[in-house]
Design a protein around this motif. Sequence first.
Motif, PDB file in Angstrom:
ATOM      1  N   PHE A 105      33.908  19.296  42.336  1.00  0.00           N
ATOM      2  CA  PHE A 105      34.472  18.847  43.617  1.00  0.00           C
ATOM      3  C   PHE A 105      35.996  18.887  43.699  1.00  0.00           C
ATOM      4  CE2 PHE A 105      30.183  17.151  44.368  1.00  0.00           C
ATOM      5  CZ  PHE A 105      30.010  17.632  45.657  1.00  0.00           C
ATOM      6  N   TYR A 106      36.673  19.228  42.587  1.00  0.00           N
ATOM      7  CA  TYR A 106      38.126  19.385  42.705  1.00  0.00           C
ATOM      8  C   TYR A 106      38.476  20.878  42.765  1.00  0.00           C
ATOM      9  CZ  TYR A 106      42.973  19.946  41.434  1.00  0.00           C
ATOM     10  OH  TYR A 106      44.273  20.366  41.416  1.00  0.00           O
ATOM     11  N   SER A 107      37.938  21.654  41.859  1.00  0.00           N
ATOM     12  CA  SER A 107      38.200  23.096  41.883  1.00  0.00           C
ATOM     13  C   SER A 107      36.953  23.824  41.411  1.00  0.00           C
ATOM     14  CB  SER A 107      39.365  23.451  40.953  1.00  0.00           C
ATOM     15  OG  SER A 107      38.972  23.271  39.596  1.00  0.00           O
ATOM     16  N   THR A 108      36.764  25.038  41.881  1.00  0.00           N
ATOM     17  CA  THR A 108      35.692  25.867  41.339  1.00  0.00           C
ATOM     18  C   THR A 108      36.314  27.171  40.855  1.00  0.00           C
ATOM     19  OG1 THR A 108      35.169  26.874  43.478  1.00  0.00           O
ATOM     20  CG2 THR A 108      33.954  24.894  42.899  1.00  0.00           C
ATOM     21  N   VAL A 109      35.677  27.783  39.869  1.00  0.00           N
ATOM     22  CA  VAL A 109      36.287  28.974  39.243  1.00  0.00           C
ATOM     23  C   VAL A 109      36.276  30.156  40.219  1.00  0.00           C
ATOM     24  CG1 VAL A 109      36.086  30.620  37.329  1.00  0.00           C
ATOM     25  CG2 VAL A 109      35.805  28.180  36.913  1.00  0.00           C
ATOM     26  N   ILE A 110      35.169  30.309  40.961  1.00  0.00           N
ATOM     27  CA  ILE A 110      35.130  31.347  42.001  1.00  0.00           C
ATOM     28  C   ILE A 110      35.120  30.592  43.326  1.00  0.00           C
ATOM     29  CG2 ILE A 110      33.888  33.357  42.907  1.00  0.00           C
ATOM     30  CD1 ILE A 110      35.020  33.863  40.182  1.00  0.00           C
ATOM     31  N   GLN A 111      36.301  30.126  43.694  1.00  0.00           N
ATOM     32  CA  GLN A 111      36.393  29.190  44.805  1.00  0.00           C
ATOM     33  C   GLN A 111      36.242  29.858  46.161  1.00  0.00           C
ATOM     34  OE1 GLN A 111      40.037  27.703  46.137  1.00  0.00           O
ATOM     35  NE2 GLN A 111      39.289  25.659  46.543  1.00  0.00           N
ATOM     36  N   ASP A 112      36.837  31.017  46.308  1.00  0.00           N
ATOM     37  CA  ASP A 112      36.927  31.616  47.635  1.00  0.00           C
ATOM     38  C   ASP A 112      36.829  33.128  47.527  1.00  0.00           C
ATOM     39  OD1 ASP A 112      39.292  32.303  46.468  1.00  0.00           O
ATOM     40  OD2 ASP A 112      40.521  30.947  47.655  1.00  0.00           O
ATOM     41  N   TRP A 113      36.925  33.791  48.705  1.00  0.00           N
ATOM     42  CA  TRP A 113      36.743  35.248  48.683  1.00  0.00           C
ATOM     43  C   TRP A 113      37.887  35.929  47.938  1.00  0.00           C
ATOM     44  CZ3 TRP A 113      39.570  39.225  51.081  1.00  0.00           C
ATOM     45  CH2 TRP A 113      40.644  38.808  51.879  1.00  0.00           C
ATOM     46  N   GLY A 114      39.037  35.260  47.808  1.00  0.00           N
ATOM     47  CA  GLY A 114      40.162  35.836  47.065  1.00  0.00           C
ATOM     48  C   GLY A 114      39.818  35.964  45.594  1.00  0.00           C
ATOM     49  N   SER A 115      39.375  34.854  44.994  1.00  0.00           N
ATOM     50  CA  SER A 115      38.972  34.917  43.580  1.00  0.00           C
ATOM     51  C   SER A 115      37.797  35.878  43.429  1.00  0.00           C
ATOM     52  CB  SER A 115      38.545  33.534  43.083  1.00  0.00           C
ATOM     53  OG  SER A 115      39.574  32.607  43.259  1.00  0.00           O
ATOM     54  N   ASN A 116      36.914  35.857  44.428  1.00  0.00           N
ATOM     55  CA  ASN A 116      35.719  36.696  44.371  1.00  0.00           C
ATOM     56  C   ASN A 116      36.081  38.184  44.332  1.00  0.00           C
ATOM     57  OD1 ASN A 116      33.223  37.924  44.765  1.00  0.00           O
ATOM     58  ND2 ASN A 116      32.505  36.381  46.217  1.00  0.00           N
ATOM     59  N   ILE A 117      36.918  38.627  45.282  1.00  0.00           N
ATOM     60  CA  ILE A 117      37.226  40.057  45.334  1.00  0.00           C
ATOM     61  C   ILE A 117      38.066  40.469  44.118  1.00  0.00           C
ATOM     62  CG2 ILE A 117      39.331  39.994  46.769  1.00  0.00           C
ATOM     63  CD1 ILE A 117      38.186  42.430  48.292  1.00  0.00           C
ATOM     64  N   LEU A 118      38.910  39.565  43.625  1.00  0.00           N
ATOM     65  CA  LEU A 118      39.677  39.881  42.416  1.00  0.00           C
ATOM     66  C   LEU A 118      38.713  40.152  41.255  1.00  0.00           C
ATOM     67  CD1 LEU A 118      42.575  37.266  42.590  1.00  0.00           C
ATOM     68  CD2 LEU A 118      42.806  39.756  42.724  1.00  0.00           C
ATOM     69  N   ALA A 119      37.690  39.304  41.146  1.00  0.00           N
ATOM     70  CA  ALA A 119      36.720  39.479  40.065  1.00  0.00           C
ATOM     71  C   ALA A 119      35.965  40.803  40.221  1.00  0.00           C
ATOM     72  CB  ALA A 119      35.741  38.306  40.035  1.00  0.00           C
ATOM     73  N   THR A 120      35.532  41.100  41.455  1.00  0.00           N
ATOM     74  CA  THR A 120      34.762  42.346  41.632  1.00  0.00           C
ATOM     75  C   THR A 120      35.655  43.568  41.382  1.00  0.00           C
ATOM     76  OG1 THR A 120      35.159  42.401  44.025  1.00  0.00           O
ATOM     77  CG2 THR A 120      33.142  41.320  43.290  1.00  0.00           C
ATOM     78  N   MET A 121      36.941  43.478  41.726  1.00  0.00           N
ATOM     79  CA  MET A 121      37.849  44.604  41.479  1.00  0.00           C
ATOM     80  C   MET A 121      38.079  44.795  39.984  1.00  0.00           C
ATOM     81  SD  MET A 121      40.504  44.096  44.585  1.00  0.00           S
ATOM     82  CE  MET A 121      40.795  45.510  45.609  1.00  0.00           C
ATOM     83  N   GLU A 122      38.142  43.702  39.256  1.00  0.00           N
ATOM     84  CA  GLU A 122      38.296  43.796  37.800  1.00  0.00           C
ATOM     85  C   GLU A 122      37.079  44.449  37.164  1.00  0.00           C
ATOM     86  OE1 GLU A 122      40.492  42.328  35.190  1.00  0.00           O
ATOM     87  OE2 GLU A 122      41.911  42.675  36.825  1.00  0.00           O
ATOM     88  N   LEU A 123      35.900  44.128  37.709  1.00  0.00           N
ATOM     89  CA  LEU A 123      34.662  44.541  37.041  1.00  0.00           C
ATOM     90  C   LEU A 123      34.291  46.001  37.292  1.00  0.00           C
ATOM     91  CD1 LEU A 123      32.586  41.291  37.577  1.00  0.00           C
ATOM     92  CD2 LEU A 123      33.383  42.196  35.405  1.00  0.00           C
ATOM     93  N   GLY A 124      34.448  46.470  38.512  1.00  0.00           N
ATOM     94  CA  GLY A 124      34.075  47.867  38.792  1.00  0.00           C
ATOM     95  C   GLY A 124      33.381  48.036  40.123  1.00  0.00           C
ATOM     96  N   ASP A 125      33.078  49.288  40.462  1.00  0.00           N
ATOM     97  CA  ASP A 125      32.556  49.633  41.791  1.00  0.00           C
ATOM     98  C   ASP A 125      31.226  48.964  42.127  1.00  0.00           C
ATOM     99  OD1 ASP A 125      34.692  51.233  42.139  1.00  0.00           O
ATOM    100  OD2 ASP A 125      33.637  53.132  41.760  1.00  0.00           O
ATOM    101  N   ARG A 126      30.412  48.720  41.114  1.00  0.00           N
ATOM    102  CA  ARG A 126      29.093  48.153  41.408  1.00  0.00           C
ATOM    103  C   ARG A 126      29.098  46.628  41.441  1.00  0.00           C
ATOM    104  NH1 ARG A 126      25.716  49.551  37.417  1.00  0.00           N
ATOM    105  NH2 ARG A 126      27.421  50.395  36.189  1.00  0.00           N
ATOM    106  N   ALA A 127      30.279  46.058  41.319  1.00  0.00           N
ATOM    107  CA  ALA A 127      30.425  44.607  41.515  1.00  0.00           C
ATOM    108  C   ALA A 127      30.956  44.382  42.924  1.00  0.00           C
ATOM    109  CB  ALA A 127      31.387  44.026  40.487  1.00  0.00           C
ATOM    110  N   LYS A 128      30.240  43.560  43.696  1.00  0.00           N
ATOM    111  CA  LYS A 128      30.635  43.309  45.088  1.00  0.00           C
ATOM    112  C   LYS A 128      30.561  41.811  45.393  1.00  0.00           C
ATOM    113  CE  LYS A 128      29.476  47.860  46.853  1.00  0.00           C
ATOM    114  NZ  LYS A 128      28.635  48.658  47.749  1.00  0.00           N
ATOM    115  N   SER A 129      31.187  41.454  46.495  1.00  0.00           N
ATOM    116  CA  SER A 129      31.244  40.036  46.859  1.00  0.00           C
ATOM    117  C   SER A 129      30.120  39.657  47.822  1.00  0.00           C
ATOM    118  CB  SER A 129      32.582  39.731  47.541  1.00  0.00           C
ATOM    119  OG  SER A 129      33.645  40.086  46.684  1.00  0.00           O
ATOM    120  N   LEU A 130      29.577  38.475  47.619  1.00  0.00           N
ATOM    121  CA  LEU A 130      28.525  37.971  48.504  1.00  0.00           C
ATOM    122  C   LEU A 130      29.070  36.772  49.278  1.00  0.00           C
ATOM    123  CD1 LEU A 130      24.806  37.652  47.773  1.00  0.00           C
ATOM    124  CD2 LEU A 130      25.988  35.632  48.617  1.00  0.00           C
ATOM    125  N   VAL A 131      28.813  36.776  50.561  1.00  0.00           N
ATOM    126  CA  VAL A 131      29.321  35.717  51.443  1.00  0.00           C
ATOM    127  C   VAL A 131      28.172  34.785  51.821  1.00  0.00           C
ATOM    128  CG1 VAL A 131      30.418  35.226  53.670  1.00  0.00           C
ATOM    129  CG2 VAL A 131      31.080  37.271  52.373  1.00  0.00           C
TER     130      VAL A 131
END
Length: 430
Positions: A227-253
Amino acid sequence: MNHRIEPALIASENAKSTLGLNEDYDALGVTLARDGVDIETLTQQAQGFNIAVPSWGTGTGGTRFARFPGLAEPRNIFEKIEDCAVIHQLSQCTSRVSPHFPWDRVDDFSELKQHADSYGLAWDSINSNTFQDQAKQAESYKFGSLSNTSAKARDQAIAHNIECIQWGQQLGSKKLTVWVGDGSNHPGQQHFQRAFERYLDSMHKIYAELPSDWEMHIEHKMFEPAFYSTVIQDWGSNILATMELGDRAKSLVDLGHHAPNTNIEMIVSRLIQFKKLGGFHFNDSKYGDDDLDSGSLHPYQQFLIFNELVDAQARQQPGFNPNYMLDQSHNVTDPIESLMNSAAEVQRSYIKALLINRDALYHFQEHNDALMASNTLKKAFNVDVSPILAMARLRQGGAIDPIATYRAADYRTGIAANRPSSGGNGSGIV
Ligand code: RM4
Ligand code: MN
Ligand code: MN
């Protein structure tokens, strides 16, 4: 193919309103034709629409405080599949089921696949669960899973995601959805960067095991259980993670995973632009996550999201192929009714978005005519496309009115003897 509801009952229920539907459909066809829109094309698009059902959505949900079980709840994945078969039989747009492991784990996956096959159901994205401790689990996820400070806990979470891929391969799935509960409850509890580094390191190891024709979808969530912070908090952290991982990693909303008033349709546009939109978990909310049925409170927001989706489809945006799924908790309704209703509400947003006069919209946008741009959207939103949705169901053997037909079948009473209550009335997330 097996049926859960007698086809003769669906036919007799449909017979009661076929005449009225034909009249409404023809009248709407005339109105739409005036604007050069062919109703038959829309009906075919409605027939082509599909949205997956979450296996866990078939049970009655609850809150931290209580859960009030319903009659004849499914007790295992085989029974959940039976309920999903009812939903699809009547609504004809939910032919895929998304399982959650280890909740839906079985010893014989080919038996489970056959069971789903017999109802004409296929398997959607596999969901891993590293937000709870399971019985006899060696390492605890109390302080996180893929980002835990303990390497042993991280390795256990990685191994679970890899076994999820393997189980999914046996079912014929092609996607893994990763949502973690990792985060912190006190300022200073967690070193943000180190936690994200550990998460990425773990995700690289899972991604390395992803079959070449699979995608990995990452789901962000700004709160709960941390309830204070989450590691994949928002679409910003999400897209950064998918960009790090590769083309077959995508963000889910997941619509319920944002702060109130967040402009979700704009997030969708950004993800589309960078080929990172993996899919959706549809639901609605006023305060928290998953708390309301799709389209029950913010149908215009849902429509605006579909405006972006239909726009990307019309522009043939490269890499655009999002996956649609419901993810909501039903605490006071019959989950089968809510899921049928919600699937149709999402389908409704799609069809309305197809009605938008896109050339006119682009013109008003280019000329900064804010009022007419907005009115162009509103014109499509205000059309009642119910006859198109009902016709799409009727033509595929579904119900003109899924809820009325389901109630006429008295499904739960019919199976109650075979499904005694599990007695689970404690709190529950789903
Ligand atoms: C989470 C999230 C995930 C779902 C769990 C049960 O809030 O929405 O998609 O797997 O709930
Ligand atoms: Mn979700
Ligand atoms: Mn959720």
